[in-house]
Write a protein that holds these residues in place. Structure first.
Motif, mmCIF file in Angstrom:
data_model
loop_
_atom_site.group_PDB
_atom_site.id
_atom_site.type_symbol
_atom_site.label_atom_id
_atom_site.label_comp_id
_atom_site.label_asym_id
_atom_site.label_seq_id
_atom_site.Cartn_x
_atom_site.Cartn_y
_atom_site.Cartn_z
ATOM 1 N N ILE A 74 12.315 -10.561 -5.551
ATOM 2 C CA ILE A 74 13.779 -10.561 -5.658
ATOM 3 C C ILE A 74 14.399 -9.520 -4.730
ATOM 4 O O ILE A 74 15.360 -9.806 -4.005
ATOM 5 C CB ILE A 74 14.223 -10.335 -7.120
ATOM 6 C CG1 ILE A 74 13.814 -11.536 -7.976
ATOM 7 C CG2 ILE A 74 15.727 -10.084 -7.209
ATOM 8 C CD1 ILE A 74 13.987 -11.327 -9.465
ATOM 9 N N PHE A 75 13.838 -8.324 -4.729
ATOM 10 C CA PHE A 75 14.387 -7.250 -3.892
ATOM 11 C C PHE A 75 14.300 -7.613 -2.417
ATOM 12 O O PHE A 75 15.261 -7.441 -1.665
ATOM 13 C CB PHE A 75 13.663 -5.926 -4.169
ATOM 14 C CG PHE A 75 14.156 -4.798 -3.307
ATOM 15 C CD1 PHE A 75 15.373 -4.195 -3.571
ATOM 16 C CD2 PHE A 75 13.416 -4.357 -2.231
ATOM 17 C CE1 PHE A 75 15.842 -3.165 -2.784
ATOM 18 C CE2 PHE A 75 13.877 -3.327 -1.430
ATOM 19 C CZ PHE A 75 15.093 -2.724 -1.710
ATOM 20 N N ASN A 76 13.145 -8.123 -1.973
ATOM 21 C CA ASN A 76 13.008 -8.462 -0.558
ATOM 22 C C ASN A 76 13.844 -9.680 -0.172
ATOM 23 O O ASN A 76 14.266 -9.795 0.973
ATOM 24 C CB ASN A 76 11.547 -8.634 -0.163
ATOM 25 C CG ASN A 76 11.014 -7.388 0.496
ATOM 26 O OD1 ASN A 76 10.975 -6.335 -0.116
ATOM 27 N ND2 ASN A 76 10.644 -7.507 1.750
ATOM 28 N N LEU A 84 0.827 -1.203 0.000
ATOM 29 C CA LEU A 84 0.000 0.000 0.000
ATOM 30 C C LEU A 84 0.866 1.260 0.000
ATOM 31 O O LEU A 84 0.625 2.189 -0.783
ATOM 32 C CB LEU A 84 -0.938 -0.003 1.207
ATOM 33 C CG LEU A 84 -1.907 1.160 1.308
ATOM 34 C CD1 LEU A 84 -2.857 1.176 0.105
ATOM 35 C CD2 LEU A 84 -2.709 1.076 2.605
ATOM 36 N N LEU A 85 1.896 1.294 0.844
ATOM 37 C CA LEU A 85 2.768 2.467 0.884
ATOM 38 C C LEU A 85 3.543 2.640 -0.423
ATOM 39 O O LEU A 85 3.723 3.762 -0.890
ATOM 40 C CB LEU A 85 3.730 2.375 2.071
ATOM 41 C CG LEU A 85 3.089 2.542 3.452
ATOM 42 C CD1 LEU A 85 4.120 2.338 4.546
ATOM 43 C CD2 LEU A 85 2.404 3.893 3.586
ATOM 44 N N SER A 86 3.986 1.544 -1.018
ATOM 45 C CA SER A 86 4.687 1.622 -2.308
ATOM 46 C C SER A 86 3.773 2.172 -3.390
ATOM 47 O O SER A 86 4.175 3.025 -4.189
ATOM 48 C CB SER A 86 5.198 0.245 -2.725
ATOM 49 O OG SER A 86 6.162 -0.206 -1.839
ATOM 50 N N LEU A 99 12.139 2.808 3.402
ATOM 51 C CA LEU A 99 10.819 2.244 3.661
ATOM 52 C C LEU A 99 10.870 0.715 3.668
ATOM 53 O O LEU A 99 10.352 0.073 4.594
ATOM 54 C CB LEU A 99 9.819 2.728 2.601
ATOM 55 C CG LEU A 99 8.384 2.247 2.741
ATOM 56 C CD1 LEU A 99 7.732 2.872 3.958
ATOM 57 C CD2 LEU A 99 7.596 2.597 1.487
ATOM 58 N N ALA A 100 11.523 0.124 2.694
ATOM 59 C CA ALA A 100 11.606 -1.336 2.606
ATOM 60 C C ALA A 100 12.399 -1.928 3.769
ATOM 61 O O ALA A 100 11.982 -2.938 4.361
ATOM 62 C CB ALA A 100 12.242 -1.743 1.275
ATOM 63 N N VAL A 101 13.516 -1.314 4.123
ATOM 64 C CA VAL A 101 14.321 -1.808 5.243
ATOM 65 C C VAL A 101 13.531 -1.704 6.539
ATOM 66 O O VAL A 101 13.511 -2.644 7.353
ATOM 67 C CB VAL A 101 15.657 -1.037 5.348
ATOM 68 C CG1 VAL A 101 16.375 -1.339 6.655
ATOM 69 C CG2 VAL A 101 16.553 -1.350 4.169
ATOM 70 N N THR A 102 12.861 -0.585 6.746
ATOM 71 C CA THR A 102 12.090 -0.377 7.967
ATOM 72 C C THR A 102 10.967 -1.395 8.095
ATOM 73 O O THR A 102 10.793 -2.006 9.159
ATOM 74 C CB THR A 102 11.514 1.056 7.997
ATOM 75 O OG1 THR A 102 12.592 1.986 7.902
ATOM 76 C CG2 THR A 102 10.717 1.305 9.267
ATOM 77 N N ILE A 103 10.205 -1.593 7.047
ATOM 78 C CA ILE A 103 9.086 -2.540 7.102
ATOM 79 C C ILE A 103 9.596 -3.962 7.304
ATOM 80 O O ILE A 103 9.043 -4.724 8.112
ATOM 81 C CB ILE A 103 8.204 -2.420 5.842
ATOM 82 C CG1 ILE A 103 7.437 -1.096 5.881
ATOM 83 C CG2 ILE A 103 7.236 -3.593 5.731
ATOM 84 C CD1 ILE A 103 6.662 -0.772 4.637
ATOM 85 N N THR A 104 10.655 -4.339 6.617
ATOM 86 C CA THR A 104 11.215 -5.680 6.778
ATOM 87 C C THR A 104 11.735 -5.875 8.198
ATOM 88 O O THR A 104 11.478 -6.906 8.831
ATOM 89 C CB THR A 104 12.327 -5.935 5.751
ATOM 90 O OG1 THR A 104 11.795 -5.749 4.431
ATOM 91 C CG2 THR A 104 12.886 -7.343 5.866
ATOM 92 N N TYR A 105 12.441 -4.900 8.717
ATOM 93 C CA TYR A 105 12.958 -4.985 10.076
ATOM 94 C C TYR A 105 11.812 -5.115 11.093
ATOM 95 O O TYR A 105 11.865 -5.969 11.988
ATOM 96 C CB TYR A 105 13.822 -3.767 10.407
ATOM 97 C CG TYR A 105 14.262 -3.742 11.846
ATOM 98 C CD1 TYR A 105 15.315 -4.541 12.280
ATOM 99 C CD2 TYR A 105 13.608 -2.950 12.785
ATOM 100 C CE1 TYR A 105 15.710 -4.551 13.610
ATOM 101 C CE2 TYR A 105 13.988 -2.951 14.109
ATOM 102 C CZ TYR A 105 15.037 -3.748 14.520
ATOM 103 O OH TYR A 105 15.404 -3.753 15.832
ATOM 104 N N LEU A 106 10.792 -4.273 10.969
ATOM 105 C CA LEU A 106 9.663 -4.327 11.904
ATOM 106 C C LEU A 106 8.954 -5.670 11.849
ATOM 107 O O LEU A 106 8.556 -6.224 12.878
ATOM 108 C CB LEU A 106 8.680 -3.188 11.613
ATOM 109 C CG LEU A 106 9.179 -1.773 11.921
ATOM 110 C CD1 LEU A 106 8.170 -0.741 11.434
ATOM 111 C CD2 LEU A 106 9.463 -1.613 13.406
ATOM 112 N N CYS A 107 8.798 -6.205 10.658
ATOM 113 C CA CYS A 107 8.158 -7.509 10.480
ATOM 114 C C CYS A 107 8.960 -8.613 11.172
ATOM 115 O O CYS A 107 8.403 -9.418 11.938
ATOM 116 C CB CYS A 107 7.993 -7.815 8.999
ATOM 117 S SG CYS A 107 7.258 -9.418 8.641
#
Length: 182
Positions: A161-163, A25-27, A58-66
């Protein structure tokens, strides 16, 4: 299969759905903002850098929080493999959500997005001094990939791939494995 393993797998599915939806959604909202504000048409290198850095943070933050929330819900432990798998699943779900919203936006709300992208690409090719036949050949190839369906596929594959690559790093930071004595 024991009960703790079953709870862990349910937890990872819930985590990836929750954070994947947030990520997607944020992307989508960010890419829509870029299109609506006209930043894509008035592209400058500085905007490209800012956009790239914002997307990465944004991607690093969301992945870290998850991964951190998953670890907290599993007695404070997460293996490297669990983190990597969760990161990859998060990317797949985020890609599906972002790609789905993007498809709906381009197909039903603003179908001029693709034409604006094609015009911008043509302008850049002309600035590079390409001949008319080279530009026409490049446009034919580009049109194959510049439709809502193909963009959906590209967004999903890119998200996975990115994640996965991002998960290689974030999982190493977040992992906390049980010792053999626990």
């Amino acid at each position: 299969m024991d009960n703790s393993t079953n709870e862990s797998s349910v937890s990872s599915s819930v985590m990836s759905l929750k954070y994947g939806f947030i990520s997607g959604l944020l992307s989508f909202l960010f890419s829509t903002l870029v299109n609506v504000m006209g930043w894509a048409e008035n592209f400058q290198e500085s905007i490209g850098w800012i956009s790239g850095i914002f997307s990465l943070v944004l991607a690093v933050t969301i992945t870290y929080l998850c991964l951190r929330e998953y670890r907290e819900q599993n007695a404070g432990y997460i293996t490297y493999g669990q983190g990597l798998g969760l990161s990859t699943l998060l990317g797949a779900i985020g890609g599906l959500v972002a790609g789905g919203f993007n498809y709906i936006y381009i197909e039903f709300i603003d179908n001029s997005v693709i034409q604006r992208q094609m015009d911008l690409a043509r302008e850049k090719m002309e600035d590079q001094g390409m001949s008319a036949s080279q530009i026409q050949s490049a446009e034919e190839m580009t049109r194959l990939f510049m439709n809502p369906g193909m963009q959906f596929v590209v967004v999903v594959i890119t998200g996975v791939i990115f994640n996965f690559l991002l998960g290689l790093i974030v999982s190493a930071v977040v992992k906390r494995e049980k010792t053999i004595f626990e």
